[in-house]
Design an enzyme around this catalytic site. Sequence first.
Site, short mmCIF file in Angstrom:
data_model
loop_
_atom_site.label_atom_id
_atom_site.label_comp_id
_atom_site.label_asym_id
_atom_site.label_seq_id
_atom_site.Cartn_x
_atom_site.Cartn_y
_atom_site.Cartn_z
N ARG B 123 -38.99 121.89 -49.50
CA ARG B 123 -37.53 122.12 -49.41
C ARG B 123 -37.12 122.91 -48.18
NH1 ARG B 123 -38.64 122.96 -54.86
NH2 ARG B 123 -38.00 121.20 -56.18
N LYS B 144 -29.19 117.37 -36.40
CA LYS B 144 -29.33 116.10 -37.10
C LYS B 144 -30.78 115.68 -37.04
CE LYS B 144 -24.91 113.75 -36.57
NZ LYS B 144 -24.33 112.47 -36.09
N GLU B 186 -26.71 110.47 -21.57
CA GLU B 186 -26.13 111.40 -22.56
C GLU B 186 -25.64 112.67 -21.86
OE1 GLU B 186 -25.71 110.78 -25.87
OE2 GLU B 186 -27.33 109.46 -26.53
N LYS B 228 -22.57 120.24 -25.96
CA LYS B 228 -22.84 119.73 -27.31
C LYS B 228 -22.81 120.88 -28.32
CE LYS B 228 -25.32 116.83 -30.39
NZ LYS B 228 -26.41 115.89 -30.67
N GLU B 238 -20.13 117.46 -39.25
CA GLU B 238 -19.49 116.22 -38.82
C GLU B 238 -18.32 115.80 -39.69
OE1 GLU B 238 -22.30 113.07 -38.11
OE2 GLU B 238 -21.03 112.22 -36.56
N ARG B 242 -16.60 116.52 -34.25
CA ARG B 242 -17.93 116.13 -33.79
C ARG B 242 -18.05 114.64 -33.49
NH1 ARG B 242 -23.51 118.53 -36.30
NH2 ARG B 242 -24.96 117.12 -35.29
N ASN B 246 -19.76 110.49 -30.29
CA ASN B 246 -20.10 109.08 -30.41
C ASN B 246 -19.51 108.22 -29.30
OD1 ASN B 246 -21.68 109.33 -32.76
ND2 ASN B 246 -19.83 109.45 -33.99
N HIS B 249 -21.09 104.97 -28.32
CA HIS B 249 -22.18 104.69 -29.27
C HIS B 249 -21.90 103.52 -30.20
CE1 HIS B 249 -24.05 108.26 -27.74
NE2 HIS B 249 -25.05 108.15 -28.59
N HIS B 253 -24.76 101.10 -30.04
CA HIS B 253 -25.62 100.80 -31.20
C HIS B 253 -25.66 99.31 -31.50
CE1 HIS B 253 -25.37 105.15 -32.97
NE2 HIS B 253 -26.34 105.01 -32.10
N HIS B 266 -31.87 103.57 -25.36
CA HIS B 266 -30.66 104.09 -25.98
C HIS B 266 -29.60 104.50 -24.93
CE1 HIS B 266 -28.06 106.06 -28.84
NE2 HIS B 266 -28.15 107.21 -28.18
N1 NAD Z 1 -30.78 114.00 -33.66
C1 NAD Z 1 -29.85 113.67 -32.78
O1 NAD Z 1 -28.78 114.27 -32.73
C2 NAD Z 1 -30.14 112.58 -31.81
C3 NAD Z 1 -29.34 112.44 -30.67
C4 NAD Z 1 -29.68 111.45 -29.77
C5 NAD Z 1 -30.77 110.63 -30.00
N2 NAD Z 1 -31.52 110.81 -31.13
C6 NAD Z 1 -32.69 109.99 -31.39
O2 NAD Z 1 -33.63 110.18 -30.36
C7 NAD Z 1 -34.43 109.02 -30.24
C8 NAD Z 1 -34.56 108.66 -28.81
O3 NAD Z 1 -35.07 109.77 -28.09
P1 NAD Z 1 -35.98 109.57 -26.80
O4 NAD Z 1 -35.25 108.71 -25.84
O5 NAD Z 1 -36.42 110.90 -26.38
O6 NAD Z 1 -37.14 108.64 -27.38
P2 NAD Z 1 -38.70 108.84 -27.56
O7 NAD Z 1 -39.03 110.06 -28.28
O8 NAD Z 1 -39.18 107.56 -28.12
O9 NAD Z 1 -39.23 108.97 -26.04
C9 NAD Z 1 -39.13 107.87 -25.19
C10 NAD Z 1 -40.52 107.43 -24.66
O10 NAD Z 1 -40.97 108.37 -23.71
C11 NAD Z 1 -42.26 108.86 -24.07
N3 NAD Z 1 -42.30 110.24 -23.61
C12 NAD Z 1 -41.66 111.29 -24.15
N4 NAD Z 1 -41.84 112.38 -23.40
C13 NAD Z 1 -42.63 112.01 -22.37
C14 NAD Z 1 -43.13 112.70 -21.26
N5 NAD Z 1 -42.84 113.98 -21.03
N6 NAD Z 1 -43.94 112.03 -20.40
C15 NAD Z 1 -44.21 110.72 -20.60
N7 NAD Z 1 -43.71 110.02 -21.63
C16 NAD Z 1 -42.93 110.66 -22.49
C17 NAD Z 1 -42.33 108.68 -25.54
O11 NAD Z 1 -43.67 108.59 -25.97
C18 NAD Z 1 -41.56 107.39 -25.75
O12 NAD Z 1 -42.43 106.32 -25.49
C19 NAD Z 1 -33.78 107.96 -31.08
O13 NAD Z 1 -34.51 107.78 -32.26
C20 NAD Z 1 -32.40 108.53 -31.39
O14 NAD Z 1 -31.90 108.09 -32.64
C21 NAD Z 1 -31.21 111.77 -32.01
ZN ZN Z 2 -26.95 108.96 -28.30
#
Ligand code: NAD
Ligand code: ZN
Lengths: 367, 367
Positions: B123, B144, B186, B228, B238, B242, B246, B249, B253, B266
């Site tokens: 928890r 999130k 972003e 942010k 949210e 907030r 988006n 997005h 999406h 993304h």
């Molecule tokens: N929680 C939130 O508020 C929020 C906001 C935006 C996005 N997200 C989520 O984040 C995710 C996307 O994040 P992302 O773009 O970081 O994706 P990711 O974590 O998949 O990283 C992208 C790629 O880069 C590689 N990588 C990461 N760091 C590296 C480094 N330092 N050197 C070499 N390779 C590296 C990873 O292995 C992956 O293949 C999505 O699932 C999205 O839904 C969440």
């Molecule tokens: Zn985003």
Amino acid sequence: MRTINVDLGDRSYPILIGSGLLKDIAHYCAEAGFSERSPLLVVSDTEVAPRYLPALEEALRSHGYTVVSHIMTAGEASKSLAVYEEVMTTAIQAGLDRNSAVLALGGGVVGDLAGFVAATYMRGIGFLQIPTTILAHDSSVGGKVAVNHPLAKNMIGAFYQPSMVLYDLDTLRTLPARQVASGLAEVVKHGLLVDKEFAYWCRDHAEELLDLNVEALGYALERGCAIKADVVGNDEREHGLRAILNLGHTIGHAIEAVGGYGVFLHGEAIAIGMAGSALLAAKLGRDTSIYEDTVSMLSALSLPVRLPSEYDEDELMDAMMHDKKFKEGKMTFIVPDSIGSVSIVNDVQESLVREVLAELKKEERPW
Amino acid sequence: MRTINVDLGDRSYPILIGSGLLKDIAHYCAEAGFSERSPLLVVSDTEVAPRYLPALEEALRSHGYTVVSHIMTAGEASKSLAVYEEVMTTAIQAGLDRNSAVLALGGGVVGDLAGFVAATYMRGIGFLQIPTTILAHDSSVGGKVAVNHPLAKNMIGAFYQPSMVLYDLDTLRTLPARQVASGLAEVVKHGLLVDKEFAYWCRDHAEELLDLNVEALGYALERGCAIKADVVGNDEREHGLRAILNLGHTIGHAIEAVGGYGVFLHGEAIAIGMAGSALLAAKLGRDTSIYEDTVSMLSALSLPVRLPSEYDEDELMDAMMHDKKFKEGKMTFIVPDSIGSVSIVNDVQESLVREVLAELKKEERPW
Ligand SMILES: NC(=O)c1ccc[n+]([C@@H]2O[C@H](COP(=O)([O-])OP(=O)(O)OC[C@H]3O[C@@H](n4cnc5c(N)ncnc54)[C@H](O)[C@@H]3O)[C@@H](O)[C@H]2O)c1
Ligand SMILES: [Zn+2]
Ligand SMILES: NC(=O)c1ccc[n+]([C@@H]2O[C@H](COP(=O)([O-])OP(=O)(O)OC[C@H]3O[C@@H](n4cnc5c(N)ncnc54)[C@H](O)[C@@H]3O)[C@@H](O)[C@H]2O)c1
Ligand SMILES: [Zn+2]
């Protein structure tokens, strides 16, 4: 109708206890703030759904609510991530949105699982509990929602408060007798913790309680919920005081784990555990009358107070060591100081617990 | 070192941005309140772990921490309930207790999944984020956490704040160029929302940013996180404001859903989405210079601003209809009023969105 207010700031909610509440479910949903424009998801199980779900759905639909139901197999085995995912799928397919709510119609298993769905579907939607067991008076207060992991019970979960709890005493009439007694174990536990008078009241009204007398049962559930609400209100996220609620649970959980879930029901296992805590109290120098009175209360409620000889002490000790109640390797027990008062004792010696288990198997007491 | 304080009452936490932070990880864990007596779980992925995990583990162990690591396959497909359960199993087997913490070493995928584990293991236990992508500056603010359901992204999750975010800029050097640009989408979004000057600054320093110049990148991430944090601080769960986050997005999406995840990253998808929002703004009577400037910023950062012709408008519209951003059937869009200022517009006509999609495929603009 009896009302208890669980006081948790902006997460406060009422528990309504009475007969015939379910026919007004639409009214209560409106009161809880659920919109007719967003679908509701009712989660129930294969024992409860055939008895109470059709009327519930009908009452909701006739007032303009869209309802979809997910019926899981009755029993603890359904409190799993696999079933959780299935319920999530139902929710998505039914188009639940951020204004939707989950209604849990059932015992603690349905409540815990449905609550975890409500806590995590789109990061949290509405949640209304309709407990249909006595034991669920316990799970309906405190906001603990969870599923089990194959390696440990209640390991995956959250703190998530419902908007409202509707306790319709009429639904309890179909509860098997053993389930009734098992639920009453948690009721009397609440007395043992902080309310001496109520604990003895439970013993003196045991027959009416086992008979599901509406007056007695309503009062017992009201006191049980109120005591728990009071403890939880002072410690919502279990940092300290709330630990007293685990009276009898360390040994009880070990009994459930070693014997296999379902051999002893949860309330039965913690009844033995509470007898064990009272024995431990005697060993730590408290009055032996605590043990005698605890046992008389539990026995009056048809609950077991002795550990069957086939339970192996080593296995039980092992199970306790894995219990999440042990912080950083130390053993903590909730120990009664008198009926209606307990202490949290850290650093309880392993050997002492082992002695307690051995004595719990015997008919005679050392005094 | 730059520090941003995310102000959320008793859930406030600092984001530290700088070079060489990771070698002091044990110091930061102590600062976050993590005890050496409880095991830490590091979650990482197959791209990040080989590069940064051994040094991290070593730095923790040499300061007396017990560390266990779970390495998941890199990529969005790992953000699933199945992997979540695997990580839970690792956590239980490693004996994580209620004083333990989860460290997320990776991008947004690792952060979102590890955060949901931290939120729901017993928890809720400690959580520290070590973002290794630029995009993760976004996910490291706001609390999130989530996993995907096969039927919908981010459907299962919680709001759960970390104790601390450590942004070691050195880890970004190994990030592939496309991932760098995607993350910057972003960053510039945060400027487009509320900070005109910063948005133009991003365009004017695009080359340094794409080159991972430490000074420029540190500033951009600081501004991105701070903006942010400001939005989130005013609306943690949210309920309203907030939603402006988006921007781009809804269309983004839909592009990801229809094209398949990974075709566009993304940030690339939301870059097209932000171009779309600016086009929608023009259709709603805002100045066409908003569109021109938005496109110039995104293009400077090597980001796409046109929808490839093979994307079917019907499919995109369908995907949007299933997007959880639509409350009770109405379509809501975040629409720029000028660079650095946006409105939440409800009741956007479906036909207008369809026109935007069609025009997004064309080189010429109607003005
Ligand atoms: N929680 C939130 O508020 C929020 C906001 C935006 C996005 N997200 C989520 O984040 C995710 C996307 O994040 P992302 O773009 O970081 O994706 P990711 O974590 O998949 O990283 C992208 C790629 O880069 C590689 N990588 C990461 N760091 C590296 C480094 N330092 N050197 C070499 N390779 C590296 C990873 O292995 C992956 O293949 C999505 O699932 C999205 O839904 C969440
Ligand atoms: Zn985003
Ligand atoms: N969240 C908490 O704070 C908390 C507290 C205590 C217990 N629990 C959990 O609650 C669960 C046990 O609860 P429970 O004892 O209610 O179990 P349960 O939900 O499994 O119900 C017991 C049995 O009775 C059946 N049943 C329920 N209502 C009935 C009715 N009205 N008529 C006929 N049959 C009925 C059920 O189908 C089931 O077979 C455990 O998983 C335990 O971990 C949680
Ligand atoms: Zn219990």
